[in-house]
Design an enzyme around this catalytic site. Structure first.
Site, PDB file in Angstrom:
ATOM      1  N   GLU A 322     -17.775 -20.023  27.785  1.00 59.07           N
ATOM      2  CA  GLU A 322     -18.055 -21.449  27.854  1.00 59.07           C
ATOM      3  C   GLU A 322     -19.226 -21.883  26.986  1.00 59.07           C
ATOM      4  OE1 GLU A 322     -19.286 -19.770  32.000  1.00 59.07           O
ATOM      5  OE2 GLU A 322     -17.825 -19.321  30.434  1.00 59.07           O
ATOM      6  N   HIS A 323     -20.073 -20.949  26.589  1.00 62.13           N
ATOM      7  CA  HIS A 323     -21.204 -21.283  25.727  1.00 62.13           C
ATOM      8  C   HIS A 323     -20.751 -21.739  24.338  1.00 62.13           C
ATOM      9  CE1 HIS A 323     -22.518 -18.613  28.880  1.00 62.13           C
ATOM     10  NE2 HIS A 323     -23.780 -18.779  28.599  1.00 62.13           N
TER      11      HIS A 323
END
EC number: 2.8.3.8
Length: 507
Positions: A322-323
């Protein structure tokens, strides 16, 4: 123009009392402005300023002791925290549990995307993410303690469909991390393990009339950085601190394979050994299919990634974090969020756009509690705020969600490794409960959206159906009633139960 380069003490002195301040990062020191956070803590402890701040962060930041969010965990320093993930700061968790601060949560992706909306001065973030969960104002409204009163979102309808509108607010300062700044003040993120929400936060603060403060490892002459290297333009940067000792994280000084600047040959990952976690990961891995776009959450999902890497199968799937990272070998444990030899790095808000639109084929996520309606709690355990991080954004939108975890907790002892499972001692903490303490994932919402949902443990596998949980598989050697049904607070449907593959139980 005012000079942008200054000491850390002078930079944090730009942050006023009562400011709403944003920090970025993602665990393990990833993209964390460590020097600036230390400097603002030292200023408060020395002068009592800045005080009464509102702290906003989208993901978990800290080392579970004294860094990251813990730098702000002092009485009087902050009055309110809107945090995506809390476990990296036990001190701030305890302040929330004691009602010493107003404790709120936003889903990690929502927090990132809201910064983009604040920058554009749009009327907040309008999205379906969070409906039916504890973020929904008809449930808890994202409030994590009694001191939290302010609304963060409201329900609205567009074309007959429900959405949440997350409310915008001005952001007065941010402490951000870059890699290199040129003399003009342009910022490169070339050496960072991810982009996270760095640009979105900087734009939101600048357009709110606030102070955008960066730390970097190096300063170079104007014109040295190519235009595509610059991720944050000098036009929106107010202060820069050069820290020649800056590292990529707590445990990593500098590795160009982590920042995507080069690739290197990687040895086979260490085998963590056979355990109940390995059984769960083995069974969950059977849900993978070639070409699937996948996301692994923190915890037991780590082990699935380790198995995939050990078998050299990374190329069969599109792994995402998700980063904002795609591909490579995903690091685990305290280095969750890092990837070696990644194939692509995009901004965090854009990654969450992709997730929110249903781009993920499969998500593997952990759980703390599951109830009869298929709801999952992963955000408030034992009365302490944990926060979902990107959990809600991911779980609510993946086509298939595989929740993974041990069947119970605290004292569980199992014996396996030869094709079956023996329960030597049941855990003291029941995880399949009548009603979860907090709804981080809504079973009802998943059914409305047509998601496929599984719950995988070392002794049983469940599926979400229209009437709630259905038991679909049992571990070889496990007694249906003694080891499963009698250890649950509700009775799942169990009319047609198969056996988990013996391969899951072989070390």
């Amino acid at each position: 123009m005012q000079p942008k380069f200054m000491s850390a003490a002078d930079a944090v002195a730009l942050v006023p009392d009562d400011a709403t301040i944003t920090i970025t990062g993602g665990g393990g020191g990833l993209c964390e402005a460590m020097l600036l956070q230390q400097a603002i803590e030292e200023r408060f402890l020395t002068t009592g300023h800045p005080r009464n701040m509102t702290l906003v962060h989208s993901l978990g930041i800290g080392n579970r002791k004294d860094t990251g969010v813990s730098r702000f965990a002092h009485p009087g320093m902050v009055r309110k925290v809107i945090g995506g993930h809390w476990v990296w700061s036990p001190r701030m968790q305890q302040m929330a549990a004691n009602n010493e601060i107003e404790a709120h949560v936003l889903p990690g992706g929502v927090a990132m995307q809201l910064m983009r909306e604040i920058a554009a001065k749009r009327p907040g973030l309008i999205t379906h993410v969070g409906l039916g969960t504890f973020i929904d104002p008809r449930v808890d409204g994202g409030r994590m303690n009694e001191a939290a009163k302010d609304p963060l979102c409201e329900v609205m309808q567009i074309d007959g469909r429900e959405y949440l509108r997350y409310l915008p607010f001005p952001v007065h300062a941010c402490l951000l991390k870059g890699s290199i700044a040129d003399d003009d003040g342009n910022i490169s993120l070339d050496e960072e393990p991810a982009n996270v929400d760095t640009y979105a936060v900087a734009a939101a603060v600048h357009n709110s009339g606030g102070k955008v403060i960066f730390q970097v490892r190096d300063r170079v002459a104007s014109g040295t950085l190519g235009a595509r290297q610059v991720r944050v333009p000098a036009a929106i940067v107010d202060a820069i601190v050069v820290d020649p000792n800056q590292t990529q994280g707590y445990e990593i000084t500098y590795d160009p394979s982590i920042s995507g600047q080069s690739r290197r040959d990687l040895p086979a990952p260490a085998d963590p050994g056979f355990s109940a976690r390995r059984i769960v990961a083995n069974r969950a891995r059977q849900e993978l299919r070639d070409g699937a776009i996948i996301n692994y959450g923190f915890g037991i999902p780590d082990e699935i990634a380790t198995i995939v890497a050990a078998r050299g199968e990374q190329g069969r799937y599109y792994q995402t974090i998700e980063h904002g990272t795609y591909g490579g070998r995903l690091l685990t444990g305290t280095l969750f969020g890092y990837s070696q030899n990644a194939s692509c790095m995009i901004d965090g808000p854009s990654q969450f756009d992709f997730y929110a639109g249903g781009g993920l084929d499969i998500a593997f996520l952990g759980f703390g509690q599951v109830d009869k309606a298929g709801n999952v709690n992963a955000s408030k355990l034992g009365g302490m705020p944990v926060g979902p991080g990107g959990f809600i954004d991911i779980a609510q939108n993946a086509r298939t969600v595989v929740f993974v975890g041990t069947f119970d907790a605290k004292g569980t002892k199992v014996q396996s490794g030869k094709g079956d499972l023996t329960i030597e001692r049941h855990g003291d903490v029941q995880k399949f409960v009548d009603q979860v303490d907090q709804i981080t994932f809504s079973g009802a919402q998943a059914l409305r959206q047509g998601q496929r949902v599984l719950y995988v443990t070392e002794r049983a596998v469940f599926r979400l159906d229209s009437d709630g949980l259905t038991l679909i598989e049992l571990a070889p050697g496990v007694d249906l009633h003694r080891d499963v049904l009698d250890r649950m607070a509700f009775a799942p449907d169990h009319g047609d139960v198969g056996l988990m593959s013996q391969d899951c139980f072989i070390g």
